[in-house]
Design a protein around this motif. Structure first.
Motif, PDB file in Angstrom:
ATOM      1  N   HIS A   1       0.501  -1.311   0.086  1.00  0.00           N
ATOM      2  CA  HIS A   1       0.047  -0.049  -0.112  1.00  0.00           C
ATOM      3  C   HIS A   1       0.832   1.150   0.140  1.00  0.00           C
ATOM      4  CE1 HIS A   1      -4.942  -1.206   0.692  1.00  0.00           C
ATOM      5  NE2 HIS A   1      -3.579  -1.920   0.744  1.00  0.00           N
ATOM      6  N   LEU A   2       1.538   0.719   0.976  1.00  0.00           N
ATOM      7  CA  LEU A   2       2.745   2.292   1.208  1.00  0.00           C
ATOM      8  C   LEU A   2       3.358   1.882  -0.593  1.00  0.00           C
ATOM      9  CD1 LEU A   2       4.372   4.719   2.390  1.00  0.00           C
ATOM     10  CD2 LEU A   2       6.030   2.714   2.560  1.00  0.00           C
ATOM     11  N   ALA A   3       4.044   1.488  -0.975  1.00  0.00           N
ATOM     12  CA  ALA A   3       4.423   2.248  -2.526  1.00  0.00           C
ATOM     13  C   ALA A   3       3.919   1.986  -3.711  1.00  0.00           C
ATOM     14  CB  ALA A   3       4.855   0.616  -3.262  1.00  0.00           C
ATOM     15  N   ILE A   4       2.441   1.919  -3.508  1.00  0.00           N
ATOM     16  CA  ILE A   4       1.327   2.224  -4.494  1.00  0.00           C
ATOM     17  C   ILE A   4       0.934   3.590  -4.178  1.00  0.00           C
ATOM     18  CG2 ILE A   4      -1.196   1.677  -5.542  1.00  0.00           C
ATOM     19  CD1 ILE A   4      -1.177  -0.359  -4.900  1.00  0.00           C
ATOM     20  N   TYR A   5       1.049   3.896  -2.958  1.00  0.00           N
ATOM     21  CA  TYR A   5       0.500   5.544  -2.128  1.00  0.00           C
ATOM     22  C   TYR A   5       1.864   6.557  -2.909  1.00  0.00           C
ATOM     23  CZ  TYR A   5      -0.014   9.422   0.921  1.00  0.00           C
ATOM     24  OH  TYR A   5       0.355  11.070   1.159  1.00  0.00           O
ATOM     25  N   LEU A   6       3.232   6.062  -2.112  1.00  0.00           N
ATOM     26  CA  LEU A   6       4.358   6.714  -3.297  1.00  0.00           C
ATOM     27  C   LEU A   6       4.291   7.493  -5.122  1.00  0.00           C
ATOM     28  CD1 LEU A   6       7.121   4.942  -1.524  1.00  0.00           C
ATOM     29  CD2 LEU A   6       6.159   6.946  -1.363  1.00  0.00           C
ATOM     30  N   LEU A   7       3.512   5.763  -5.536  1.00  0.00           N
ATOM     31  CA  LEU A   7       3.509   6.016  -6.989  1.00  0.00           C
ATOM     32  C   LEU A   7       2.243   7.202  -7.680  1.00  0.00           C
ATOM     33  CD1 LEU A   7       4.069   4.771  -9.436  1.00  0.00           C
ATOM     34  CD2 LEU A   7       2.794   3.271  -9.564  1.00  0.00           C
ATOM     35  N   ASP A   8       1.296   6.847  -6.939  1.00  0.00           N
ATOM     36  CA  ASP A   8       0.295   7.483  -7.398  1.00  0.00           C
ATOM     37  C   ASP A   8       0.558   9.300  -7.192  1.00  0.00           C
ATOM     38  OD1 ASP A   8      -1.578   6.142  -8.116  1.00  0.00           O
ATOM     39  OD2 ASP A   8      -3.187   5.410  -5.969  1.00  0.00           O
ATOM     40  N   HIS A   9       1.033  10.003  -5.595  1.00  0.00           N
ATOM     41  CA  HIS A   9       1.318  11.076  -5.521  1.00  0.00           C
ATOM     42  C   HIS A   9       2.595  11.384  -6.602  1.00  0.00           C
ATOM     43  CE1 HIS A   9      -1.338  10.337  -1.911  1.00  0.00           C
ATOM     44  NE2 HIS A   9      -1.215  11.460  -1.918  1.00  0.00           N
ATOM     45  N   PHE A  10       3.627  10.666  -6.676  1.00  0.00           N
ATOM     46  CA  PHE A  10       4.514  11.406  -7.260  1.00  0.00           C
ATOM     47  C   PHE A  10       4.132  11.268  -9.329  1.00  0.00           C
ATOM     48  CE2 PHE A  10       8.143  11.296 -10.369  1.00  0.00           C
ATOM     49  CZ  PHE A  10       9.848  11.656  -9.289  1.00  0.00           C
ATOM     50  N   LEU A  11       3.277  10.934  -9.329  1.00  0.00           N
ATOM     51  CA  LEU A  11       2.884  10.784 -10.545  1.00  0.00           C
ATOM     52  C   LEU A  11       1.614  12.329 -10.586  1.00  0.00           C
ATOM     53  CD1 LEU A  11       1.801   7.328 -12.030  1.00  0.00           C
ATOM     54  CD2 LEU A  11       3.891   9.566 -12.776  1.00  0.00           C
ATOM     55  N   ASP A  12       0.879  12.197  -9.558  1.00  0.00           N
ATOM     56  CA  ASP A  12       0.423  13.134  -8.944  1.00  0.00           C
ATOM     57  C   ASP A  12       0.963  15.168  -9.257  1.00  0.00           C
ATOM     58  OD1 ASP A  12      -2.694  14.516  -8.740  1.00  0.00           O
ATOM     59  OD2 ASP A  12      -2.242  14.978  -6.960  1.00  0.00           O
ATOM     60  N   ARG A  13       2.050  14.900  -9.420  1.00  0.00           N
ATOM     61  CA  ARG A  13       2.994  15.709  -9.433  1.00  0.00           C
ATOM     62  C   ARG A  13       3.995  16.236 -10.846  1.00  0.00           C
ATOM     63  NH1 ARG A  13       1.060  15.101  -3.822  1.00  0.00           N
ATOM     64  NH2 ARG A  13       0.918  16.056  -2.999  1.00  0.00           N
ATOM     65  N   TYR A  14       4.456  14.622 -10.786  1.00  0.00           N
ATOM     66  CA  TYR A  14       5.740  15.086 -12.335  1.00  0.00           C
ATOM     67  C   TYR A  14       5.140  14.452 -12.975  1.00  0.00           C
ATOM     68  CZ  TYR A  14       8.554  16.466  -7.844  1.00  0.00           C
ATOM     69  OH  TYR A  14       8.371  17.212  -6.770  1.00  0.00           O
ATOM     70  N   ASN A  15       5.535  14.853 -14.324  1.00  0.00           N
ATOM     71  CA  ASN A  15       5.225  14.369 -15.575  1.00  0.00           C
ATOM     72  C   ASN A  15       6.442  13.514 -16.066  1.00  0.00           C
ATOM     73  OD1 ASN A  15       4.086  14.331 -18.194  1.00  0.00           O
ATOM     74  ND2 ASN A  15       5.913  14.920 -18.935  1.00  0.00           N
TER      75      ASN A  15
END
Length: 386
Positions: free
Chosen positions: A60-74
């Motif tokens: 769950h932490l891995a997917i959280y990191l991925l979602d929030h990183f992609l939410d801010r960067y291209n």
């Protein structure tokens, strides 16, 4: 410390600290143009984490990191997107799980998903991306997810005073609790499949998983006083999230019965037999209506329930199950082309080599200790080198 925190003497204190920490989590904006490919990468991380026997908190932490990183960067290229996704899993496993469970480079490159892309990740690429992620999250990986709360709430999930509305399993609290735990972890995996659950706090999602499980097992009352005491949530606080979970459950159950009926229909000489399931789809009791103070907050969430129900009609339900995640890997996904749209303007990227040369990094445990109670998360503007 071998004892799980939720079974120790300080369980209540740890729970309170996690509740305070979740209030400081950044808001998920769902701005990424790569959201259409999100389920594909969730399936990849789920399969790899299951293969390496990672704990739910790491996944769950891995997917959280991925979602929030992609939410801010291209992310401009397909390979960089794969690298970020795998690096999120590596960071999360190092932070949440045992060292011998951390995926090895040969395991990662040996997966069918990466080998089919005709490229292999290198140790240098993964390490530099891990450092980039740590910089993006200000070296603070203490980010509560629903997986961090679920086991604590499961301690009070079954009571001796529960009224059982079914004949299987038996009314033995131990067996009922084991069955409810399986349901709760199933619902926990369902929450990974759609970013709509970021609209709720992680503790609400975890409590809703327990509440939905009690409803599926037809335990009465749906939400006990003990559960309300340890979670500080009443049923009306959880009703909106529980509704979304039950929509997903009904969709998966109906699709499974339809697939079974089609399979029996193609077998010659097979008489039509009624489908047998462990639990008949219950007529869910009406959840208590929210009070006036909550009505204003839950009206937008009701729209989310309707939107989520519509989205399930557009996506096969097989992707909702972690055990059936491989089904969705064979669906044609759009090619990941370089994108001009970027949620946040990306200036010159971070220079990893310069950062290392300018200032030696402390170990993760030391940085974690200093950032555990930090407020908010600062995200640097840099991303990948062009």
């Amino acid at each position: 410390m071998d004892e799980p925190w939720w079974e120790g003497r300080v369980a209540s204190d740890v729970h309170c600290t996690l509740r305070e920490k979740e209030l400081k989590l950044p808001t998920f904006q769902a701005h990424s143009p790569l959201l259409k490919s999100r389920r594909f990468f969730v399936d990849i991380l789920t399969l790899l984490s299951s293969h390496c026997r990672l704990c739910p908190a790491a996944r769950h932490l891995a997917i959280y990191l991925l979602d929030h990183f992609l939410d801010r960067y291209n992310i401009p290229t397909s390979k960089q997107l794969y690298t970020v996704a795998i690096s999120c899993l590596l960071l999360a496993s190092k932070f949440e799980d045992r060292e011998d469970h951390v995926p090895k480079l040969e395991q990662i490159n040996g997966t069918r998903v990466l080998s089919s892309q005709n490229f292999a990740l290198t140790k240098k690429e993964l390490l530099s991306t891990e450092l980039l992620l740590l910089e993006a999250f200000s070296w603070n990986l203490c980010l509560p997810t629903p997986a961090h709360f679920l086991d604590y709430y499961l301690l009070a999930s079954v009571s001796q005073k529960d009224h059982h509305c079914h004949t299987w399993p038996s009314a033995c609290p131990r067996k009922t609790k084991e069955c409810l735990k399986e349901y709760a972890h199933y619902f926990l995996e369902v929450t990974l499949q759609d970013h709509v659950f970021y609209k709720f706090q992680p503790s609400v999602v975890a409590a809703a998983c327990v509440g939905a499980s009690r409803i599926c097992l037809q335990l009465s009352p749906c939400w006990t006083r003990e559960l309300q005491r340890i979670s500080n949530y009443s049923l009306e606080h959880l009703s909106a999230c529980i509704e979304i979970l039950l929509v997903a459950y009904d969709s998966v159950l109906k699709d499974a019965l339809a697939v079974k009926s089609q399979a029996l229909a193609v077998v010659p000489g097979t008489p039509p037999t009624p489908a047998q399931v462990l639990f008949q789809p219950p007529a869910y009791p009406a959840l208590s209506q929210p009070s006036a103070s909550l009505a204003r907050l839950q009206t937008p969430v009701h729209d989310l329930c309707l939107a989520y129900r519509d989205s399930l009609q557009a996506h096969p339900a097989g992707s909702l199950l972690s055990s059936g995640a491989s089904v969705s890997l064979h669906r044609p996904y759009p090619a990941l082309q370089p994108l001009d749209l970027c949620p946040v303007p990306v200036p010159v990227s971070l220079s990893v080599q310069t950062a290392i040369a300018a200032e030696p990094r402390h170990c993760l445990a030391t940085t974690y200790g200093s950032s555990y109670f930090s407020s908010g998360h600062m995200f640097p503007a840099g991303c990948f080198d062009s």
